[in-house]
Design an enzyme around this catalytic site. Structure first.
Site, mmCIF file in Angstrom:
data_model
loop_
_atom_site.group_PDB
_atom_site.id
_atom_site.type_symbol
_atom_site.label_atom_id
_atom_site.label_comp_id
_atom_site.label_asym_id
_atom_site.label_seq_id
_atom_site.Cartn_x
_atom_site.Cartn_y
_atom_site.Cartn_z
ATOM 1 N N GLY A 152 2.900 11.198 -3.264
ATOM 2 C CA GLY A 152 1.831 10.993 -4.245
ATOM 3 C C GLY A 152 2.386 11.114 -5.649
ATOM 4 O O GLY A 152 2.989 12.126 -5.994
ATOM 5 N N THR A 153 2.218 10.086 -6.449
ATOM 6 C CA THR A 153 2.773 10.084 -7.797
ATOM 7 C C THR A 153 2.101 11.135 -8.687
ATOM 8 O O THR A 153 1.017 11.643 -8.375
ATOM 9 C CB THR A 153 2.585 8.712 -8.462
ATOM 10 O OG1 THR A 153 1.174 8.456 -8.624
ATOM 11 C CG2 THR A 153 3.198 7.600 -7.628
ATOM 12 N N GLU B 221 2.760 18.898 2.628
ATOM 13 C CA GLU B 221 3.849 18.012 2.220
ATOM 14 C C GLU B 221 4.128 18.166 0.724
ATOM 15 O O GLU B 221 5.285 18.248 0.300
ATOM 16 C CB GLU B 221 3.491 16.561 2.531
ATOM 17 C CG GLU B 221 4.529 15.564 2.029
ATOM 18 C CD GLU B 221 4.157 14.115 2.332
ATOM 19 O OE1 GLU B 221 4.832 13.213 1.789
ATOM 20 O OE2 GLU B 221 3.192 13.880 3.090
ATOM 21 N N ARG B 222 3.081 18.213 -0.076
ATOM 22 C CA ARG B 222 3.259 18.312 -1.523
ATOM 23 C C ARG B 222 3.820 19.668 -1.934
ATOM 24 O O ARG B 222 4.622 19.748 -2.864
ATOM 25 C CB ARG B 222 1.924 18.001 -2.213
ATOM 26 C CG ARG B 222 1.562 16.541 -2.095
ATOM 27 C CD ARG B 222 0.115 16.209 -2.390
ATOM 28 N NE ARG B 222 -0.079 14.763 -2.247
ATOM 29 C CZ ARG B 222 -1.261 14.178 -2.101
ATOM 30 N NH1 ARG B 222 -2.377 14.904 -2.056
ATOM 31 N NH2 ARG B 222 -1.346 12.855 -1.987
ATOM 32 N N ARG C 284 32.775 25.804 -21.333
ATOM 33 C CA ARG C 284 33.127 24.634 -22.131
ATOM 34 C C ARG C 284 33.127 25.000 -23.613
ATOM 35 O O ARG C 284 32.179 25.627 -24.103
ATOM 36 C CB ARG C 284 32.116 23.522 -21.865
ATOM 37 C CG ARG C 284 32.288 22.266 -22.706
ATOM 38 C CD ARG C 284 33.539 21.505 -22.338
ATOM 39 N NE ARG C 284 33.592 20.248 -23.071
ATOM 40 C CZ ARG C 284 34.651 19.452 -23.118
ATOM 41 N NH1 ARG C 284 35.751 19.796 -22.446
ATOM 42 N NH2 ARG C 284 34.621 18.325 -23.780
ATOM 43 N N ALA D 96 0.849 -1.197 0.000
ATOM 44 C CA ALA D 96 0.000 0.000 0.000
ATOM 45 C C ALA D 96 0.879 1.240 0.000
ATOM 46 O O ALA D 96 1.591 1.489 0.969
ATOM 47 C CB ALA D 96 -0.925 0.015 1.216
#
Length: 380
Positions: free
Chosen positions: A365-366, A243-244, A269, A131
């Site tokens: 959360g994806t 959180e997100r 470079r 889960a």
């Protein structure tokens, strides 16, 4: 575009955080990555200079200022220092909100002083082997038995899992009640039956200890129930937007840092007798990424303002999370391409950024779950 988000107090705090990162983190981070963990002394050092408990009331040893702009400063400076393995964000951005809003006075007196000083390291245990994003599918149970809960189950992918002294465990106190049967139980280091598994070997965030946790008939005092029994799922849904947003703040800061480093690289470079930044493809790539990062920055700063005002919606947080983390993947990948073969060498920060970035679209959360959340709020 000049940011309008911060005031003098935040600027002063940024100087403190930057000095701490440069002195206490940057010189040692490579060795911590090799070890797979940071020393506990880093946490107490951070506590001493006020980096961990600025949101905690003064009576519990904190700074007494609950303002997510300070969280954002800490996140941005950690990203600037490439301190991807330091677990302060979980502590200050996620666990703090649960303790401040759902702990009772007795629990706050027990837990918040150590939280602020860094002597008590925290974690939250949601995910299980079967889960992840589906929190209603958890199998960990907490059965009431007299003055205790008897906790049984297993958690995985737990950040700060090895170091944590205090773990908020998501468990089912009434397995038959679905989402209404989920509660938050606070487990403390040393409780019999609470065991940690291996420190998981990840492709990135190498210095961040990430562990499996096991609970075998752990007797947890009922006094360690966080909030009300059966309200755990509601609490999780209330705090996941913060959180997100924290993940989105990290993503945009990482984008800015990677682009700045790449801009310096392409100016220095050379190929075919000229700086590679002078080729049209390089200019177009830099221009495109700079534009998208600026757009993301404006949106995330607005979300921070909304969070402080208490008006950030679940959908807006989901938008910020999925868009900025997918942008981070894009920025790092396209910038690495400009480095050529050197981008594939781990001695270059761009290579480390490439590995650290990949998890951003997964945890919290994806991307797919974020889009599902947004779609549902639109009535489809």
């Amino acid at each position: 575009m000049e940011r309008q988000l911060f005031d003098a107090d935040h600027d002063a705090f940024r100087e403190t955080v930057r000095a701490f990162c440069d002195k206490e983190i940057v010189p040692h981070h490579d060795s911590w990555e090799a070890a797979g963990i940071v020393p506990r002394e880093l946490w107490t050092a951070a506590g001493e200079v006020g980096l961990l408990g600025f949101m905690v009331p003064e009576e519990y040893g904190g700074g007494g200022v609950r303002d997510f702009r300070f969280n954002a400063v800490l996140l941005e400076e950690a990203a600037r220092a490439h301190a991807s393995g330091v677990g302060f964000s979980l502590h200050t951005d996620i666990v703090s909100a649960y303790l401040l809003d759902y702990a009772n006075d007795e629990q706050k007196a027990r837990w918040l002083p150590g939280f602020s000083s860094g002597e008590t390291i925290t974690a939250i245990a949601m995910s299980e082997p079967g889960a992840g994003s589906d929190l209603q599918g958890i199998q960990t149970t907490a059965r009431r038995d007299g003055d205790d809960y008897v906790l049984n189950g297993q958690k995985t992918f737990i950040s700060n899992g090895i170091l944590a002294d205090l773990v908020i465990v998501v468990a089912k106190t009434d397995p038959a009640a679905g989402a209404q049967g989920i509660s938050l139980i606070v487990v403390e280091r040393g409780m019999p039956g609470f065991e940690r598994g291996r420190n998981l070997d990840k492709i990135g965030l190498k210095a961040q200890d990430t562990a499996e946790l096991f609970f075998d008939n752990v007797r947890v005092p009922a006094a360690n129930l966080l909030g009300e029994e059966g309200q755990g799922f509601v609490y999780l849904m209330q705090k996941l937007p913060q959180e997100r947003l924290a993940i989105a703040v990290i993503a945009v800061a990482a984008c800015e840092n990677v682009l700045d480093a790449t801009l310096t690289y392409v100016k220095e470079r050379t190929a075919f007798g000229r700086p590679i930044g002078s080729f049209q493809n390089s200019r177009f790539v830099i221009a495109e990424l700079a534009t998208e990062i600026q757009i993301a920055r404006v949106f995330v700063d607005r979300c921070i303002t909304e969070l402080n005002a208490g008006t950030l919606t679940v959908a807006e947080a989901a938008m910020a999370k999925w868009w900025t983390t997918e942008l981070q993947k894009k920025v790092v990948d396209r910038c690495l391409q400009l480095y050529g073969g050197y981008g594939f060498m781990t001695e270059y920060p761009i290579a480390k950024a490439y590995l650290d970035t990949r998890v951003q679209t997964i945890y919290g959360g994806t991307t797919e779950i974020m889009k599902e959340i947004i779609g549902r709020t639109m009535g489809i």
